[in-house]
Write an enzyme that holds these catalytic residues in place. Structure first.
Site, mmCIF file in Angstrom:
data_model
loop_
_atom_site.group_PDB
_atom_site.id
_atom_site.type_symbol
_atom_site.label_atom_id
_atom_site.label_comp_id
_atom_site.label_asym_id
_atom_site.label_seq_id
_atom_site.Cartn_x
_atom_site.Cartn_y
_atom_site.Cartn_z
ATOM 1 N N ILE A 19 0.836 -1.048 0.134
ATOM 2 C CA ILE A 19 -0.048 0.001 -0.079
ATOM 3 C C ILE A 19 0.803 1.194 0.021
ATOM 4 O O ILE A 19 0.781 2.407 -0.902
ATOM 5 C CB ILE A 19 -0.952 -0.045 1.207
ATOM 6 C CG1 ILE A 19 -1.988 -1.152 1.161
ATOM 7 C CG2 ILE A 19 -1.863 1.369 1.245
ATOM 8 C CD1 ILE A 19 -2.846 -1.142 2.445
ATOM 9 N N ASP A 71 15.072 2.802 9.523
ATOM 10 C CA ASP A 71 14.257 1.908 10.512
ATOM 11 C C ASP A 71 13.506 2.677 11.384
ATOM 12 O O ASP A 71 13.994 3.114 12.446
ATOM 13 C CB ASP A 71 15.345 0.784 11.415
ATOM 14 C CG ASP A 71 15.037 -0.037 12.178
ATOM 15 O OD1 ASP A 71 13.645 -0.055 12.471
ATOM 16 O OD2 ASP A 71 15.613 -0.917 12.680
ATOM 17 N N SER A 158 -7.434 -0.020 9.684
ATOM 18 C CA SER A 158 -8.184 -1.005 9.042
ATOM 19 C C SER A 158 -9.618 -1.327 10.001
ATOM 20 O O SER A 158 -9.452 -0.909 11.183
ATOM 21 C CB SER A 158 -7.505 -2.407 8.636
ATOM 22 O OG SER A 158 -7.444 -3.086 9.941
ATOM 23 N N TYR A 170 -3.172 -7.410 16.773
ATOM 24 C CA TYR A 170 -3.613 -6.492 15.705
ATOM 25 C C TYR A 170 -4.716 -5.679 15.931
ATOM 26 O O TYR A 170 -4.734 -4.469 15.712
ATOM 27 C CB TYR A 170 -4.003 -7.361 14.389
ATOM 28 C CG TYR A 170 -4.323 -6.836 13.240
ATOM 29 C CD1 TYR A 170 -3.368 -6.288 12.184
ATOM 30 C CD2 TYR A 170 -5.565 -6.654 12.995
ATOM 31 C CE1 TYR A 170 -3.936 -5.864 11.271
ATOM 32 C CE2 TYR A 170 -6.112 -6.169 11.830
ATOM 33 C CZ TYR A 170 -4.879 -5.385 10.842
ATOM 34 O OH TYR A 170 -5.477 -5.162 9.713
ATOM 35 N N LYS A 174 -4.788 -1.457 15.804
ATOM 36 C CA LYS A 174 -5.748 -0.899 14.883
ATOM 37 C C LYS A 174 -6.602 0.170 15.451
ATOM 38 O O LYS A 174 -7.048 1.382 15.146
ATOM 39 C CB LYS A 174 -6.443 -1.486 13.896
ATOM 40 C CG LYS A 174 -5.449 -2.500 13.036
ATOM 41 C CD LYS A 174 -4.536 -1.387 12.106
ATOM 42 C CE LYS A 174 -3.863 -1.923 11.109
ATOM 43 N NZ LYS A 174 -2.759 -1.088 10.372
ATOM 44 N N THR A 205 -1.614 -6.975 -1.753
ATOM 45 C CA THR A 205 -0.290 -6.687 -1.581
ATOM 46 C C THR A 205 0.390 -7.783 -2.207
ATOM 47 O O THR A 205 -0.027 -9.051 -2.270
ATOM 48 C CB THR A 205 -0.128 -6.342 -0.087
ATOM 49 O OG1 THR A 205 -0.135 -7.624 0.657
ATOM 50 C CG2 THR A 205 -0.756 -5.154 0.319
#
Length: 323
Positions: A19, A71, A158, A170, A174, A205
């Site tokens: 993305i 980084d 998301s 996750y 988000k 992706t």
């Protein structure tokens, strides 16, 4: 003829592929100077992309790409990145896209395991770059944007912040990204700077397509059939970039969007956008999308549902209601 983002300075983090690269290419196509970051400067046998490749494509589309190897787990490297932009662009930064993310492979590795059976390191894999770094980059960007009283910060998030998706770390990350956009937007609004959370749909992706497009489905975790179908019929990596270009050009409504979650499917409807292949990406609120991906109605039957039928945004919010 002048391109819509000519003269603007943009930064997209995590833009060697996926993305981030797609967004950077669309910004370049619109005429912007685009700084791109990532850990891979040059193409190697093992890498799926590199900063030099992204810059070459940006330049080929009429923009100006600048590669900065960073980084994003290291605060000093992030600080040097913004000092470089500040010096080279006389303090100008019009757009920051917080996209850098390092947790995809870790998510695949622990798929189907409950959080207590996953290594503690999964938290850092997902949320140091995918959350903490977004905050740090936003701080540095705001320090450049606020004195100029203009700018946009986009946090790529998301629907995993709304309902359980993939794993606990996750979803927590988000939802925190969405909250970050809301709170940063609240503080920035009086200074003429906007902050939004962008929700792409299923995005094709390189990493996910290599997993889901294979005829051999033995490596796909049990229960992921629905998700696999979503990605196989998903958005290109560039569609989020098309959305961001439109948001940047819509100056009359930019501040009205600040602090909000903006799903790419809704933006497709608002701005009459189609993807690079001519398809119109699905709106997550459309009954057709929900029927296919959540009610398990076949695609052929779901096609009979009119695309304009959607559930209201407040009902989507209620899906994540926690009181």
């Amino acid at each position: 003829m002048a391109k819509p983002l000519s003269g603007l300075v943009c930064l997209v983090t995590g833009a060697t592929r996926g993305i981030g690269k797609g967004i950077a290419l669309q910004l370049g196509e619109a005429g912007a100077t685009v700084y791109v970051t990532g850990r891979t400067l040059r193409k190697t046998e093992k890498s799926l992309g590199s900063l030099e490749e992204t810059v070459e494509e940006i330049n080929g589309r009429g923009g100006r790409g600048v590669a900065v190897q960073v980084d994003h787990t290291k605060d000093n490297e992030i600080e040097r990145l913004f000092e470089k932009i500040k010096t080279e662009q006389n303090g100008q930064l019009d757009l920051l896209v917080n996209n850098a993310y390092s947790g995809v492979n870790s998510l695949i590795d622990v798929a189907t395991k409950p959080f207590w059976e996953q290594p503690i390191s999964i938290w850092d894999d997902i949320n140091i770059v995918g959350l903490r770094n977004h905050y740090i980059c936003s701080v540095h960007a705001a320090r450049m944007m606020v004195p100029r009283k203009s700018g946009l910060i986009v946090i790529v998030s998301s629907g995993g912040g709304l309902v359980y998706t993939f794993n606990a770390a996750y979803g927590i990350g988000k939802e925190a990204c969405d909250r970050m956009a809301a709170d940063l937007g609240h503080e920035l609004k009086k200074h003429g700077v906007a902050c939004v959370s962008l929700w792409p749909g299923y995005v094709q992706t390189e990493t996910l397509m290599s997993l889901y497009s294979s005829a051999d489905t033995s490596d796909i975790p049990e229960g992921y059939d629905q998700i696999r179908e979503g990605f196989l019929n998903g958005e290109s990596t560039e569609f989020s970039g098309k959305c961001i270009v439109k948001i940047m050009c819509d100056k009359a409504n930019l501040m009205k969007k600040s602090g909000r979650i903006l799903p790419t499917g809704d933006l497709a409807d608002e701005y009459s956008l189609v993807d690079i292949d001519g398809r119109k990406p699905a709106c997550m609120r459309s009954l057709k999308f929900l029927a296919t991906h959540f009610l398990r109605i076949s695609r052929s039957k779901a096609d009979w549902i009119p695309g304009f039928l959607k559930i209201p945004s407040w009902l989507v919010y209620m899906m994540g209601y926690k009181f």
